[in-house]
Write a protein that holds these residues in place. Structure first.
Motif, PDB file in Angstrom:
ATOM      1  N   CYS A   1       0.784  -1.001   0.017  1.00  0.00           N
ATOM      2  CA  CYS A   1      -0.004   0.061   0.077  1.00  0.00           C
ATOM      3  C   CYS A   1       0.931   1.271  -0.092  1.00  0.00           C
ATOM      4  O   CYS A   1       1.105   1.591   1.279  1.00  0.00           O
ATOM      5  N   THR A   2       1.239   1.921  -1.181  1.00  0.00           N
ATOM      6  CA  THR A   2       1.879   2.838  -1.469  1.00  0.00           C
ATOM      7  C   THR A   2       1.270   4.285  -1.181  1.00  0.00           C
ATOM      8  O   THR A   2      -0.248   4.347  -1.605  1.00  0.00           O
ATOM      9  N   ALA A   3       1.798   5.288  -0.816  1.00  0.00           N
ATOM     10  CA  ALA A   3       1.038   6.487  -0.848  1.00  0.00           C
ATOM     11  C   ALA A   3       0.735   7.186  -1.933  1.00  0.00           C
ATOM     12  O   ALA A   3       1.698   7.113  -2.846  1.00  0.00           O
ATOM     13  N   TYR A   4      -0.261   7.764  -2.374  1.00  0.00           N
ATOM     14  CA  TYR A   4      -0.325   8.465  -3.529  1.00  0.00           C
ATOM     15  C   TYR A   4      -1.426   9.583  -3.143  1.00  0.00           C
ATOM     16  O   TYR A   4      -2.084   9.506  -2.305  1.00  0.00           O
ATOM     17  N   PRO A   5      -1.461  10.853  -3.943  1.00  0.00           N
ATOM     18  CA  PRO A   5      -2.254  12.013  -3.892  1.00  0.00           C
ATOM     19  C   PRO A   5      -3.767  11.572  -4.227  1.00  0.00           C
ATOM     20  O   PRO A   5      -4.013  10.921  -5.315  1.00  0.00           O
ATOM     21  N   ASP A   6      -4.731  11.748  -3.274  1.00  0.00           N
ATOM     22  CA  ASP A   6      -6.136  11.763  -3.668  1.00  0.00           C
ATOM     23  C   ASP A   6      -6.687  12.830  -4.309  1.00  0.00           C
ATOM     24  O   ASP A   6      -6.775  13.714  -3.586  1.00  0.00           O
ATOM     25  N   LYS A   7      -7.002  12.931  -5.323  1.00  0.00           N
ATOM     26  CA  LYS A   7      -7.886  13.947  -6.284  1.00  0.00           C
ATOM     27  C   LYS A   7      -9.210  14.146  -5.608  1.00  0.00           C
ATOM     28  O   LYS A   7      -9.626  15.194  -5.705  1.00  0.00           O
ATOM     29  N   ASN A   8      -9.714  13.293  -5.116  1.00  0.00           N
ATOM     30  CA  ASN A   8     -11.046  13.453  -4.296  1.00  0.00           C
ATOM     31  C   ASN A   8     -11.019  14.238  -3.081  1.00  0.00           C
ATOM     32  O   ASN A   8     -11.913  14.566  -2.644  1.00  0.00           O
ATOM     33  N   PHE A   9     -10.023  14.157  -2.477  1.00  0.00           N
ATOM     34  CA  PHE A   9      -9.625  15.153  -1.359  1.00  0.00           C
ATOM     35  C   PHE A   9      -8.762  16.105  -1.331  1.00  0.00           C
ATOM     36  O   PHE A   9      -7.701  15.872  -1.868  1.00  0.00           O
ATOM     37  N   THR A  10      -9.269  17.320  -1.102  1.00  0.00           N
ATOM     38  CA  THR A  10      -8.395  18.634  -1.182  1.00  0.00           C
ATOM     39  C   THR A  10      -8.527  19.458   0.057  1.00  0.00           C
ATOM     40  O   THR A  10      -9.398  19.422   0.552  1.00  0.00           O
ATOM     41  N   LEU A  11      -7.259  19.891   0.463  1.00  0.00           N
ATOM     42  CA  LEU A  11      -7.061  20.602   1.660  1.00  0.00           C
ATOM     43  C   LEU A  11      -7.003  22.047   1.283  1.00  0.00           C
ATOM     44  O   LEU A  11      -5.824  22.331   0.759  1.00  0.00           O
ATOM     45  N   LYS A  12      -7.932  23.033   1.602  1.00  0.00           N
ATOM     46  CA  LYS A  12      -7.741  24.392   1.434  1.00  0.00           C
ATOM     47  C   LYS A  12      -6.975  24.998   2.580  1.00  0.00           C
ATOM     48  O   LYS A  12      -7.621  24.873   3.696  1.00  0.00           O
ATOM     49  N   GLN A  13      -5.819  25.658   2.186  1.00  0.00           N
ATOM     50  CA  GLN A  13      -5.346  26.506   3.479  1.00  0.00           C
ATOM     51  C   GLN A  13      -6.117  27.768   3.667  1.00  0.00           C
ATOM     52  O   GLN A  13      -6.137  28.552   2.573  1.00  0.00           O
TER      53      GLN A  13
END
Length: 825
Positions: free
Chosen positions: A213-225
């Motif tokens: 299970c490698t880490a990858y960026p999830d496009k469905n989840f975004t974090l707005k600063q």
């Protein structure tokens, strides 16, 4: 409002600045909370009433309870008496008063808290002389409603006014932003309960053996600063200027020099020259003297270290830490034990005695009582020559929690048991073993002497068990564990009423013990005079066979020893009593005899071949000379953390006619736990150190208002403590986490000068000892039964030139500041 003013005075007490400067800024107390902001309560002393002619019942009466005081008279009193003046709290009000005369009213019923109050406004003064008229309806209503009745006013609802708080709550609330996924895992019914065989296999050779299970960026989840902290700084404008210079190739250049030497002909000519011979003859004497001085004195000595002798206490970290020297552990005991008490031998250097007890709670002791009877309770004598095998083992009927060597004869030892009994040992028959002196290895005519702790370990491998020669009566002694024991000095003795008389024996014959059963007992080891002769009992005693290995020194005390007198520390009106844990007598410093004196006494006893304890006379006689000016007061520490200063001398109760213990002179609850240590300073007879709970305190015997110094709360509970034997401002405190705090009052008074870790468990006892003028040791015992011997560094053992006088000055200054603060409060 009076408690509020007391709080301000406590703040003024802690401030190191002058009190006048702090009082001038203090706001006066008025009655604004009671609806009278113009009224300022005051306390006028008799002196102030005489100055302003406002004496109660003379100048001020019920018919005229007021006085008009000139404004200039108040200013004159403030200039004469400053902060002592009773008008000092309202100094600002007087200065701002527009009129020339202020109204002072006598508050007979203390309506506003004090005996007088000052009206600070012209309107208030006018209202006092001409009160506003009240309607007849209001006066009738006041007759039916008392002044103290509180009239309830129901709350009135108001419309909601939004200030933006609901938006903040909405922003801070957590909401589900991700979509929840549901998994269902099942297996075939035929595989339920089937046997499973585990084996090793290569995960990479079998399909689906492992999943990465490698880490990858999830496009469905975004974090707005939403926020970002950025540091900005304004700087002047910078200009960069450069120039081109001509660069040359560097080259290495060397120059070789050759020494100029004489030729062979020139050498022969110089050898025969008269000036050279005269020079060598004149210089040879100075050279010989210089070579002799190099042999006599050390030319490589550090002169700066001798010049900076006073700065020796401020060395680096390695010079101020305790160094591990040796450790002792009883490896032959089948049960886990802890060390309860430690005591160095008074005359033999390198010999130390420790008492051990089983690490069990009260419930576990009751449960394993049968097994505990099979295990001996011992006091072990350890020697520096053999860290594995103890030299002597003193047997006891139960675990010992405190013991002391007799100051008159170190071969006599008294100890207190967990069951409340006192045990006596006489090791005179084994004195040759522990004082063994053997010639050195050299066979020269002049043999060198070595003490026992420098002997070979093979000479002391066989440990000896020594039985006790007397034990007190269990019915008439303490009912709980004896927590402290002391020998009374050989200069006095007491009777049953606590009166002090001269000691005719010249040896220590009395003991004092305390226990958690709320009693302090005084014991006399001499035989008491029987009231009536009993020949039958004497015959029975003569018929009893004494074991050959038990000395008959204290046979008259065995199983019949009763305390001379008992004291109970009552709590006054209640039926409860204080539970003492440690005591400190006024004459403890007399027991600290020098080594030479004790050695001289032991040599004299050997020469006469007679021990004074073998021919003890009967108890206290009636013809002894009383000592009238003797101080019979002593300090007591309790389980509740209290430090009590009380008197052991009895007084007759006027109602019952019985002799009762006196009430304590002072009682202070300073510690928030059991008091483990209460000890007088070896340099000052009236300075006492107490350790208990989470703090330490230093007391002066003549100051009854509280301790001179009280530490703040420590990170861990304190368990033991001891003064330094050579530095008056240094003491050692043991903690429950295995650390030892070293305090130096000349360096810091608010925290320890340093802390050092000794072990991983609780420290139970600390006992320093002076081995030689250049070497000191400190014995530290822990809860796991290990005795650590550490060497005290030079900076903690050698006092500075004026340390005693500086410490005396600091004590006097601290006492003066405390007395002044207490009087102001």
């Amino acid at each position: 409002m009076a408690p509020k003013r007391k709080k301000k005075s406590s703040r003024r007490k802690k401030s190191p600045k002058p009190i006048l400067a702090a009082s001038e800024d203090m706001e006066p107390v008025n009655m604004e909370s009671m609806g009278h902001p113009e009224i300022y309560p005051l306390v006028l002393t008799t002196k102030t009433q005489e100055i302003f002619n406002c004496r109660i019942d003379e100048d001020i009466t019920d018919e005229q309870p007021y006085k008009l005081i000139n404004k200039e008279d108040i200013f004159e009193d403030l200039r004469n008496r400053a902060a002592v003046s009773d008008f000092h709290p309202v100094k600002k009000i007087v200065q701002e008063y527009p009129g020339n005369e202020l109204l002072l009213v006598y508050d007979k019923d203390f309506k506003y808290g004090l005996n007088f109050y000052l009206i600070g406004t012209e309107e208030g003064k006018e209202n006092y002389f001409n009160p506003p008229e009240v309607s007849e309806e209001q006066e009738e209503y006041k007759e039916y409603i008392p002044e103290d009745v509180y009239i309830y006013k129901p709350p009135v609802s108001k419309p909601w006014v939004s200030l933006g708080s609901e938006k903040e709550i909405e922003e801070e609330s957590v909401t589900e932003s991700t979509k929840q996924i549901t998994y269902m895992i099942s297996r075939k019914r035929s595989e339920f309960g089937a046997p499973i065989k585990f084996s090793d296999q290569n995960a990479s050779s079998v399909k689906d053996a492992y999943i990465e299970c490698t880490a990858y960026p999830d496009k469905n989840f975004t974090l707005k600063q939403l926020e970002k902290d950025v540091g900005m700084q304004v700087i002047p404008q910078i200009k960069d200027i450069s120039t081109q210079t001509k660069w040359t190739y560097p080259k290495n250049a060397t120059t070789q020099y050759y020494p100029r030497e004489f030729s062979e002909e020139e050498k022969e000519t110089l050898k025969q020259s008269k000036p050279l011979v005269d020079f060598l003859n004149n210089a040879s004497i100075s050279v010989e003297i210089a070579l002799q001085q190099n042999e006599i004195t050390n030319t490589f000595i550090d002169d700066w270290k001798h010049l900076a002798e006073e700065e020796g206490t401020f060395g680096d970290k390695t010079d101020t830490h305790l160094k591990e020297y040796q450790s002792f552990t009883d490896l032959h005991s089948p049960m886990e034990k802890m060390i309860t008490c430690v005591s160095w031998h008074p005359t033999i250097y390198g010999l130390i005695a420790v008492s051990v007890a089983v690490r069990l709670s009260f419930e576990d002791r009751v449960h394993f009582s049968g097994k505990l009877l099979l295990q001996p309770s011992l006091i072990l004598f350890w020697s520096f020559s053999d860290p594995i095998h103890p030299q002597l083992m003193l047997e006891s009927p139960d675990d010992i929690f405190c013991f002391k060597f007799c100051p008159s004869d170190p071969n006599i030892i008294a100890g207190g048991c967990i069951n409340g009994q006192i045990v006596m040992w006489d090791i005179t028959a084994h004195a040759d073993r522990i004082e063994n002196i053997k010639a050195g290895g050299s066979r020269s005519k002049k043999a060198t002497l070595k003490p026992m702790f420098l002997l070979e370990p093979e000479s002391n491998k066989e440990a000896m068990y020594i039985r006790h020669c007397a034990v007190s009566s269990i019915e008439n002694g303490h009912k709980r564990v004896i927590t402290d024991i002391h020998w009374l000095s050989d200069t006095f003795e007491i009777n049953r009423m606590g009166s002090v008389f001269e000691n005719r024996s010249g040896i220590c014959c009395q003991l004092v013990t305390c226990s958690a059963d709320c009693t302090i007992c005084f014991w006399d080891i001499r035989p008491q005079k029987p009231l009536t002769p009993q020949t039958t009992e004497k015959k029975k005693e003569e018929s009893i066979e004494i074991p050959f290995d038990v000395p008959s020194t204290f046979l008259h005390l065995d199983l019949s020893w009763k305390p001379l007198t008992k004291l109970r520390l009552s709590k006054g009106e209640t039926s409860l009593d204080h539970c003492p844990t440690k005591i400190s007598l006024n004459e403890d410093h007399l027991l600290c005899k020098t080594q030479d004196k004790m050695l001289a006494q032991s040599k004299t006893a050997k020469a006469e071949e007679m021990n004074p304890y073998h021919n003890l006379e009967s108890g206290v006689a009636n013809l002894l000379k009383p000592i009238d000016d003797f101080c019979t007061k002593f300090f007591v520490g309790t389980e509740e953390g209290e430090v009590i200063y009380t008197d052991w001398k009895m007084e007759r109760d006027p109602e019952t006619g019985r002799f009762m213990p006196k009430k304590p002179v002072s009682l202070h609850t300073i510690h928030d736990g059991i008091v483990h240590t209460i000890q007088r300073s070896p340099f000052y007879d009236d300075i006492i150190l107490t350790v208990g709970g989470w703090n330490v305190a230093i007391w002066k015997e003549s100051v009854m208002t509280g301790p001179l110094l009280q530490s703040c709360c420590a990170p861990k509970r304190y368990t033991s403590g001891h003064w330094s034997l050579t530095r008056p401002g240094v003491f050692y405190i043991g903690r429950e986490d295995g650390y030892i705090d070293i305090w130096d009052l000349l360096e810091k008074t608010h925290e320890p000068a340093q802390s050092q870790n000794i072990c991983i468990t609780m420290i139970t006892c600390i006992k320093p000892w002076i081995f030689s003028p250049k070497q000191q040791f400190i014995a530290i015992a822990d809860y796991y039964g290990t005795l650590h011997i550490l060497e005290i560094p030079w900076t903690l053992s050698r006092p500075s030139t004026n340390e005693v006088s500086n410490m005396t000055l600091r004590i006097n200054v601290t006492r003066y500041c405390r007395d002044v603060s207490f009087k102001k409060c």
